[in-house]
Design a protein around this motif. Structure first.
Motif, short mmCIF file in Angstrom:
data_model
loop_
_atom_site.label_atom_id
_atom_site.label_comp_id
_atom_site.label_asym_id
_atom_site.label_seq_id
_atom_site.Cartn_x
_atom_site.Cartn_y
_atom_site.Cartn_z
N ASP A 33 0.83 -1.29 0.15
CA ASP A 33 0.10 0.03 0.02
C ASP A 33 0.94 1.16 -0.01
O ASP A 33 0.52 2.28 -0.82
CB ASP A 33 -0.77 -0.03 1.35
CG ASP A 33 -1.76 1.01 1.18
OD1 ASP A 33 -2.27 1.50 0.10
OD2 ASP A 33 -2.64 1.37 2.28
N ARG A 34 1.86 1.24 0.76
CA ARG A 34 2.81 2.33 0.87
C ARG A 34 3.62 2.64 -0.26
O ARG A 34 3.84 3.55 -1.00
CB ARG A 34 3.97 2.09 2.01
CG ARG A 34 3.46 2.72 3.30
CD ARG A 34 3.25 4.03 3.43
NE ARG A 34 2.40 4.54 4.33
CZ ARG A 34 2.99 4.52 5.68
NH1 ARG A 34 4.12 3.98 5.99
NH2 ARG A 34 1.94 4.91 6.52
N SER A 72 3.78 0.90 -3.47
CA SER A 72 3.27 0.87 -4.83
C SER A 72 1.59 0.70 -4.69
O SER A 72 0.99 -0.12 -4.97
CB SER A 72 3.50 -0.28 -5.72
OG SER A 72 2.69 -0.71 -6.76
N PRO A 73 0.84 1.82 -4.59
CA PRO A 73 -0.61 2.00 -4.44
C PRO A 73 -1.25 1.19 -5.78
O PRO A 73 -2.33 0.80 -5.61
CB PRO A 73 -0.94 3.41 -4.51
CG PRO A 73 0.47 4.19 -3.99
CD PRO A 73 1.47 3.47 -4.44
N ASN A 74 -0.58 1.36 -6.91
CA ASN A 74 -1.18 0.74 -8.14
C ASN A 74 -1.30 -0.58 -7.99
O ASN A 74 -2.52 -1.08 -8.17
CB ASN A 74 -0.49 1.25 -9.32
CG ASN A 74 -0.83 2.69 -9.85
OD1 ASN A 74 -1.96 3.19 -9.47
ND2 ASN A 74 0.01 3.13 -10.42
N TYR A 128 -1.32 -2.30 -5.07
CA TYR A 128 -2.26 -2.68 -4.04
C TYR A 128 -3.56 -2.65 -4.64
O TYR A 128 -4.22 -3.53 -4.35
CB TYR A 128 -2.27 -1.61 -2.87
CG TYR A 128 -2.91 -1.68 -1.98
CD1 TYR A 128 -2.52 -2.91 -0.89
CD2 TYR A 128 -4.10 -0.92 -1.63
CE1 TYR A 128 -3.48 -2.91 0.19
CE2 TYR A 128 -4.90 -1.03 -0.46
CZ TYR A 128 -4.42 -2.21 0.66
OH TYR A 128 -5.37 -2.50 1.40
N ILE A 129 -3.97 -1.57 -5.43
CA ILE A 129 -5.38 -1.36 -5.94
C ILE A 129 -5.62 -2.94 -6.86
O ILE A 129 -6.74 -3.26 -6.84
CB ILE A 129 -5.52 -0.37 -6.56
CG1 ILE A 129 -5.53 1.05 -5.66
CG2 ILE A 129 -7.00 -0.33 -7.35
CD1 ILE A 129 -5.39 2.31 -6.18
#
Lengths: 198, 196
Positions: free
Chosen positions: B95-96, B98-100, B102-103
């Motif tokens: 999440d920290r 690489s948010p992409n 994570y999504i």
């Protein structure tokens, strides 16, 4: 009493966890090439489902929602460990043949699914019954698959020679692919029947 | 400790003893997720990641905690806790960093906790007494093997869905037959490498 009967038929037939929901086939398909191992494995699953459902239901008002999953997993592992220890003590050869699959009952989706879907919102006794019958539905299917796999693969049933002398064992039946084919075949038959009745 | 070259182990765990096709582990998500190629790819990636990390950690836990303190009877619980913790931490890290990613992984990451393949690989690793380096390759290879199998199945299913299949066999039935044929193909490599 009616409710118990209803749950029984629902779990064993109409909503059989294996046929209809295709849950929890992971760890047990592996052992269906031998009736004895399958029987013991599925009894283990049945007991774990029943008792973990009972425990979850008893404790449901004490478990905070946030840690629900991990608590359920811990309750399930507790019973699996008991099954594992008992097997190791009384049936060491079966325990060896099953290998890591006894431990893998923990991650059997049926157990988790029943705890989450039924035990969380029902009375303890009813939950216990639900767990046991779910396990029974699972057992019936796997025993039938194991019967055919052992019969054609080794020519035996529960270790007793059934097939005539000249029978050549179908080695494919005891190898992994046949487990998939057998299950597909059974789903085909069961669903086909359902369609005719409707 | 079995005397198997780690590289051999790596290829064996991808092909001949594929964790899915010859050990039947991780079937639930395998069947339900493989409807879509994109999610299959995401889940495959997540499984590979978690499997490699947890196998190594569980190897350390086994060697430095379980055996010295004689906690063998608690093995399953300890393994499961390690796996749950790794998944949780990995979720936060991804999440920290690489948010992409994570999504795109979404719900699949937490689901991995109850994926039997992860616990299965750890248990096989312990049962077969692998060394650290063997465990790394075994965990990583099994993850790649799982990933390969689910992506292949998703690709095949996209085609099968449009084919004329007998009605009662639609969905799960034909998928299981496809998996069976895939399993036969993968076992075809068995002459090349063997483990166990």
């Amino acid at each position: 009493m009616n409710k118990y009967k209803e749950i029984f038929f629902k779990n064993v037939w109409y909503e059989n966890p294996v046929f209809v929901l295709v849950l929890g086939i992971c760890s047990t398909l592996a052992v269906t090439n031998n009736l004895k191992n399958t029987l013991i494995m599925t009894i283990g699953v049945l007991l774990v489902t029943g008792f973990s459902n009972l425990t979850v239901s008893l404790l449901k008002s004490f478990i905070p929602g946030k840690v629900r999953m991990i608590t359920q997993v811990l309750i399930i592992s507790f019973y699996v460990i008991i099954v594992d220890i008992v097997l190791r003590a009384y049936l060491p050869d079966v325990s060896k043949a099953l290998g890591p699959y006894v431990g893998l009952i923990i991650t059997n989706c049926i157990i988790m699914g029943r705890a989450e879907a039924f035990a969380q919102s029902n009375s303890p006794l009813l939950s216990f019954w639900d767990g046991v019958t779910s396990g029974l539905g699972y057992m019936v299917v796997l025993m039938v698959i194991a019967f055919f796999r052992e019969l054609f693969g080794f020519g035996t049933v529960f270790g007793y020679r059934i097939m005539p002398e000249g029978f050549v064992n179908w080695t494919i039946m005891v190898m992994p692919p046949s487990a998939f084919f057998m299950l597909a075949l059974f789903i085909w038959i069961v669903k086909g029947r359902g369609n005719n009745n409707a | 400790m079995p005397d198997i070259n780690p590289l051999v182990l790596f290829f064996a765990s991808i092909f001949t003893s594929n964790i899915l096709l010859s050990n039947f582990l991780g079937m639930c998500s395998f069947i339900s997720i493989s409807k879509s190629l994109k999610s299959s790819n995401g889940l495959g990636m997540a499984v590979t990641m978690v499997m490699t990390v947890t196998t190594v950690l569980n190897w350390g836990v086994e060697k430095y905690i379980i055996v010295p303190f004689q906690l063998e009877y608690l093995r399953y619980i300890i393994y499961i806790i390690v796996i749950a913790a790794v998944v949780q931490i990995l979720e936060m890290v991804i999440d920290r960093v690489s948010p992409n990613l994570y999504i795109s992984l979404g719900i699949f990451l937490p689901l991995i906790t109850v994926n039997c393949a992860i616990l299965g690989v750890a248990l096989f690793m312990q049962l077969r007494n692998y060394s650290l380096i063997q465990s790394v390759f075994f965990g990583f290879g099994s993850g790649i093997g799982w990933w390969l199998a689910i992506v292949l199945l998703a690709a095949i299913r996209a085609k099968v869905d449009k084919s004329p299949v007998p009605a009662p066999l639609k969905g799960v039935g034909i998928t299981l037959i496809t998996i069976g044929i895939m399993a036969m193909a993968f076992i075809g490599f068995a002459g090349m490498i063997n483990v166990q």
